[in-house]
Scaffold this active site. Structure first.
Site, PDB file in Angstrom:
ATOM      1  N   ARG A 127      76.884   1.896 -24.781  1.00 16.54           N
ATOM      2  CA  ARG A 127      76.763   3.272 -24.450  1.00 16.54           C
ATOM      3  C   ARG A 127      76.354   4.258 -25.427  1.00 16.54           C
ATOM      4  O   ARG A 127      75.348   5.077 -25.337  1.00 16.54           O
ATOM      5  CB  ARG A 127      77.607   3.922 -23.662  1.00 16.54           C
ATOM      6  CG  ARG A 127      77.007   5.073 -22.564  1.00 16.54           C
ATOM      7  CD  ARG A 127      78.147   5.371 -21.453  1.00 16.54           C
ATOM      8  NE  ARG A 127      79.284   5.782 -22.080  1.00 16.54           N
ATOM      9  CZ  ARG A 127      80.291   6.189 -20.930  1.00 16.54           C
ATOM     10  NH1 ARG A 127      80.180   6.110 -19.600  1.00 16.54           N
ATOM     11  NH2 ARG A 127      81.637   6.224 -21.749  1.00 16.54           N
TER      12      ARG A 127
ATOM     13  N   LYS B  80      76.176  10.845 -22.942  1.00 22.39           N
ATOM     14  CA  LYS B  80      77.523  11.207 -23.116  1.00 22.39           C
ATOM     15  C   LYS B  80      77.471  12.080 -24.600  1.00 22.39           C
ATOM     16  O   LYS B  80      77.879  11.612 -25.460  1.00 22.39           O
ATOM     17  CB  LYS B  80      78.279  10.180 -23.338  1.00 22.39           C
ATOM     18  CG  LYS B  80      79.870  10.731 -23.091  1.00 22.39           C
ATOM     19  CD  LYS B  80      80.960   9.581 -22.884  1.00 22.39           C
ATOM     20  CE  LYS B  80      82.239  10.155 -22.752  1.00 22.39           C
ATOM     21  NZ  LYS B  80      82.419  10.824 -21.576  1.00 22.39           N
TER      22      LYS B  80
ATOM     23  N   GLU C 159      77.051  13.968  -9.572  1.00 25.10           N
ATOM     24  CA  GLU C 159      78.197  13.490 -10.046  1.00 25.10           C
ATOM     25  C   GLU C 159      79.218  14.762  -9.978  1.00 25.10           C
ATOM     26  O   GLU C 159      78.525  15.949 -10.058  1.00 25.10           O
ATOM     27  CB  GLU C 159      78.189  12.531 -11.395  1.00 25.10           C
ATOM     28  CG  GLU C 159      77.735  13.386 -12.593  1.00 25.10           C
ATOM     29  CD  GLU C 159      77.583  12.525 -13.830  1.00 25.10           C
ATOM     30  OE1 GLU C 159      78.178  11.572 -13.833  1.00 25.10           O
ATOM     31  OE2 GLU C 159      77.167  12.823 -14.935  1.00 25.10           O
TER      32      GLU C 159
END
Length: 377
Positions: free
Chosen positions: A122, A224, A260
């Site tokens: 990721r 992220k 989210e």
């Protein structure tokens, strides 16, 4: 004026911990700092650090050591090293993307990591989006293992919490204009943590945000990085001042579809069907999310990734959140347009059943048949 400039420079040094010897991350452009020596780590032999494990909250309690290595824009990451946790010097123009994983202590004292290779992948995907180099999967996982083992005395006793491990990739070379940094630094540090929400494992009270959005199509909502989290702070602060635990964000186009929460993915349960918003570039592809989906499928639930309309959320049997920091957290109520809906929670809930399996695998109390857990000692 000179005093003001000096003060500004001092404020740009990140105060990670004032009582531990400073560790400087040097830019190749800083000739003065380049001659400084770094302290070699001396591992602590204590079984546990001096921490009140029974009252462990979710805040920064710096563990002993961190790991660092450098890379030029066009090069590869060199062999890194552990150093005592401390301040780092950065160019004021530095930026960062990061990961989050945890180390758990089994009943027999052994330490476990949960799917760190997925965190590595990721980070690579996020770095590619941000035009940054990234460590290889092997480099990433090795750095996480070294950091966890060096800080083993900071891993809470089984059932008391976990060691939160934060891999951080930042542009550390100076640049004024818009463009990739000339140098990058990869750091891994750690902190023992308890529950993320002040409610502990009690049900959360969420608020559906209609004014602010956290991401837009084509942006960096799936990365992220600080660009993913900074946009939520204002809405989150406002919601908490009104007594809510967190905020649920809607899509930026129609503002009708669930995305989210501020720091976690969301699942909606109706009967034997579990739905979660599809990752389409605006939603972070959570590793806990992925794991819970697989566990739910194994237990016979129909797991669907799709566009989840807010009305569907308000008519659900259960809602729960997932993330490395939050684990699997039940939602007790959601408020949307002055309408408040309560959801099923408790030991017999779908959320609790999935959480029990996940935590069991992470802590070694349930056999890991999926190859998700790595033992590091």
């Amino acid at each position: 004026m000179f005093k003001a400039i000096s003060s500004l420079r001092k404020s740009l040094v990140l105060p990670l911990h004032s009582n531990i010897r400073t560790v400087q991350t040097f830019s190749k452009y800083n000739a003065q700092a380049a001659s400084a020596l770094r302290e070699k780590p001396l591992y602590q032999d204590d079984e546990y650090a001096d921490v009140d494990w029974d009252n462990l909250g979710f805040g920064l309690t710096p563990a002993d050591y961190m790991y660092g290595m450098k890379c030029s824009k066009d090069g590869e990451f060199t062999q890194g090293e552990l150093s005592r946790f401390g301040n780092i010097q950065l160019s004021p123009s530095a930026g960062a993307i990061y990961e989050g994983t945890k180390a758990y202590r089994k009943e027999n004292g052994k330490l476990l990591l949960f799917r760190p290779d997925h965190n590595a992948v990721r980070m690579q995907l996020g770095a590619e989006r941000m035009l940054m180099p990234s460590p290889s999967v092997d480099q990433f996982v090795d750095a996480v293992k070294q950091t966890a083992y060096a800080n083993k005395r900071w891993v809470p006793p089984s059932g008391k919490g976990s060691l939160y491990i934060r891999p951080l990739l930042m542009g550390s070379g100076p640049i004024l204009g818009l463009g990739p940094a000339p140098e990058y630094t990869f750091i891994v540090y750690a902190s023992p943590v308890g529950n993320y929400f002040k409610e502990g494992i009690a049900a959360l009270n969420l608020y559906v945000e209609e004014e602010y959005v956290r991401a837009a199509p084509g942006g960096a909502g799936g990365v992220k990085s600080i660009t993913n989290y900074a946009p939520v702070l204002k809405a989150l602060s406002r919601a908490k001042s009104r007594g809510f635990s967190d905020v649920l964000y809607l899509d930026s186009v129609k503002k009708k579809y669930l995305e989210e929460a501020s720091s976690c993915n969301v699942f909606v349960v109706k009967g034997r069907t579990i739905s979660t918003p599809a990752t389409n570039g605006t939603i972070l592809e959570g590793i806990t999310r992925k794991s819970v989906m697989e566990i739910a499928s194994d237990q016979g639930y129909e797991v669907v990734e799709k566009s989840v309309h807010v009305d569907e959320v308000m008519e659900a049997d259960e809602v729960f959140c997932t993330g490395t920091a939050v684990g699997v957290a039940p939602v007790g109520t959601i408020t949307y347009q002055d309408k408040r809906v309560e959801y099923e929670t408790g030991d017999e809930s779908v959320c609790q059943k999935l959480r029990s399996v996940l935590v069991g695998i992470q802590t070694g109390s349930i056999e890991d048949t999926k190859g998700w857990v790595t033992c590091i000692n």
